[in-house]
Design an enzyme around this catalytic site. Structure first.
Site, mmCIF file in Angstrom:
data_model
loop_
_atom_site.group_PDB
_atom_site.id
_atom_site.type_symbol
_atom_site.label_atom_id
_atom_site.label_comp_id
_atom_site.label_asym_id
_atom_site.label_seq_id
_atom_site.Cartn_x
_atom_site.Cartn_y
_atom_site.Cartn_z
ATOM 1 N N GLU A 1 -4.550 2.523 -4.452
ATOM 2 C CA GLU A 1 -3.089 2.629 -4.327
ATOM 3 C C GLU A 1 -2.480 1.351 -3.773
ATOM 4 O O GLU A 1 -1.362 1.351 -3.266
ATOM 5 C CB GLU A 1 -2.710 3.817 -3.423
ATOM 6 C CG GLU A 1 -3.125 3.679 -1.978
ATOM 7 C CD GLU A 1 -4.528 4.214 -1.689
ATOM 8 O OE1 GLU A 1 -4.794 4.528 -0.525
ATOM 9 O OE2 GLU A 1 -5.333 4.335 -2.631
ATOM 10 N N ASP B 1 0.853 -1.184 0.000
ATOM 11 C CA ASP B 1 0.000 0.000 0.000
ATOM 12 C C ASP B 1 0.895 1.242 0.000
ATOM 13 O O ASP B 1 1.816 1.350 0.818
ATOM 14 C CB ASP B 1 -0.908 0.004 1.229
ATOM 15 C CG ASP B 1 -1.986 1.076 1.136
ATOM 16 O OD1 ASP B 1 -3.069 0.750 0.632
ATOM 17 O OD2 ASP B 1 -1.734 2.219 1.569
ATOM 18 N N ASN C 1 -2.227 13.179 -3.612
ATOM 19 C CA ASN C 1 -3.279 13.732 -4.467
ATOM 20 C C ASN C 1 -3.667 15.137 -4.022
ATOM 21 O O ASN C 1 -3.892 16.026 -4.858
ATOM 22 C CB ASN C 1 -4.518 12.825 -4.443
ATOM 23 C CG ASN C 1 -4.364 11.596 -5.325
ATOM 24 O OD1 ASN C 1 -3.627 11.611 -6.306
ATOM 25 N ND2 ASN C 1 -5.059 10.527 -4.975
ATOM 26 N N HIS D 1 -4.504 14.887 -8.782
ATOM 27 C CA HIS D 1 -4.726 13.481 -9.139
ATOM 28 C C HIS D 1 -3.883 13.030 -10.323
ATOM 29 O O HIS D 1 -3.521 11.847 -10.419
ATOM 30 C CB HIS D 1 -6.210 13.251 -9.433
ATOM 31 C CG HIS D 1 -7.062 13.295 -8.203
ATOM 32 N ND1 HIS D 1 -7.221 12.216 -7.370
ATOM 33 C CD2 HIS D 1 -7.788 14.309 -7.651
ATOM 34 C CE1 HIS D 1 -8.023 12.543 -6.358
ATOM 35 N NE2 HIS D 1 -8.373 13.810 -6.510
ATOM 36 N N ASP E 1 -1.590 9.785 -10.258
ATOM 37 C CA ASP E 1 -1.569 8.726 -11.280
ATOM 38 C C ASP E 1 -0.144 8.455 -11.757
ATOM 39 O O ASP E 1 0.239 7.299 -12.005
ATOM 40 C CB ASP E 1 -2.439 9.129 -12.478
ATOM 41 C CG ASP E 1 -3.926 9.101 -12.164
ATOM 42 O OD1 ASP E 1 -4.292 8.561 -11.103
ATOM 43 O OD2 ASP E 1 -4.706 9.629 -12.979
#
Length: 304
Positions: free
Chosen positions: A222, A179, A187, A192, A196
């Site tokens: 994630e 994780d 973010n 965002h 990404d």
């Protein structure tokens, strides 16, 4: 004026797909059609030769097995197989399609013996384009669009298969869940699109170091997973630790000031003989991941 026999022979010769007559001993008794050199090589020289004269043994064994199965069942069978011109001795590889060709073989028993042997008619249809499209669609259905890693569906399917193999062969198999730490803050700080980019960068780092047989997948959001077949606990721990450190030293947003430091928490477990369902393994690895998160993050916890 052509006789009916002449017309019939012309029609058979004009068949777009090659039609083989193969005997139960694996001998080419006849070949008709297949004159399109964009799709097929010229196999006329194969007549009177055995499968074993012109093919590698493993392929010849497979063809002979299909012939014998068809004769035993006494009914039409349809098979798919790959075969390159280079696999067949004596073919002119310049006079036909390059690379591996995929065929649909339609195999039908003949009622009349050929050269005192039972025989089949084998129609070979070039389905290379269809096979490629099917492979592309299969890959798309198993791939995460954002990162290029495998998706959750492919991971779960592979995990089921690995568990079955483990229970049968007892070869050590490991699963790692990972994780990205504090991903929401990435973010929030950078947007965002940047988030990404971080996920893509992590997947790129991971997939660049995979061994043959390893599987890396985006498990969701994630969270990523790494399936390591035929891997001992020590080796799996070393692989996971190396990936964790690679991520910590990675430069995922080179234009950020100050530089963005990305870390990941990981849980790891080997499959156990009492694991009868993948949910048991996932729960155990997820518990280890939970411990890693609550032990300061950016660390690996191996399930007891």
């Amino acid at each position: 004026m052509n006789s009916h026999l002449d017309i019939l022979l012309d029609m058979l010769s004009a068949l777009p797909d090659p039609v083989f007559v193969l005997t139960e001993s694996g001998r080419y008794a006849a070949l008709i059609g297949g004159q399109d050199r964009q799709h097929y090589h010229d196999g006329a020289h194969l007549v009177d030769f055995s499968l074993y004269d012109v093919l590698p043994k493993a392929k010849a064994d497979w063809f002979l097995e299909q012939i014998n199965i068809t004769l035993a069942l006494n009914q039409l069978r349809i098979v798919e197989y790959g075969l390159a011109g280079a696999d067949v001795d004596g073919l002119d590889s310049q006079q036909g399609p390059a690379g591996e060709i995929w065929f649909e073989g339609r195999i039908q028993p003949l009622a009349t013996p050929v050269n005192n042997e039972r025989a089949v008619v084998w129609v070979a249809c070039n389905i290379t384009r269809r096979h490629q499209l099917e492979a592309q669609l299969q890959l798309l259905s198993e791939t995460d669009e954002l990162t290029g890693a495998y998706n959750r569906r492919r991971l779960l399917d592979s995990l089921k298969l690995s568990l079955a193999q483990f229970r049968e062969q007892q070869t050590p198999t490991a699963l790692v869940l990972m994780d990205v730490d504090h991903f929401k803050s990435i973010n929030d700080r950078f947007g965002h699109i940047a988030g990404d980019e971080v996920l893509r960068g992590i997947a790129h780092h991971a997939m660049a170091h995979l061994r043959e047989g390893d599987l890396f997948a985006r498990f969701g959001g994630e969270e990523f997973a790494l399936l390591l077949p035929n891997t001992t606990l020590d080796t799996a721990t070393a692989i996971a630790e190396r990936l964790r450190q690679t991520i910590a030293f990675g430069n995922f947003l080179p234009d950020s000031h100050p530089p963005l430091i990305v870390t990941a928490s990981m849980g790891l477990s080997l499959m156990q003989m009492h694991d009868h369902a993948i949910e048991t393994i996932l729960r155990r690895v997820d518990d280890a991941l939970y411990q890693a998160k609550h032990s300061g993050r950016n660390c690996l916890v191996v399930a007891a």
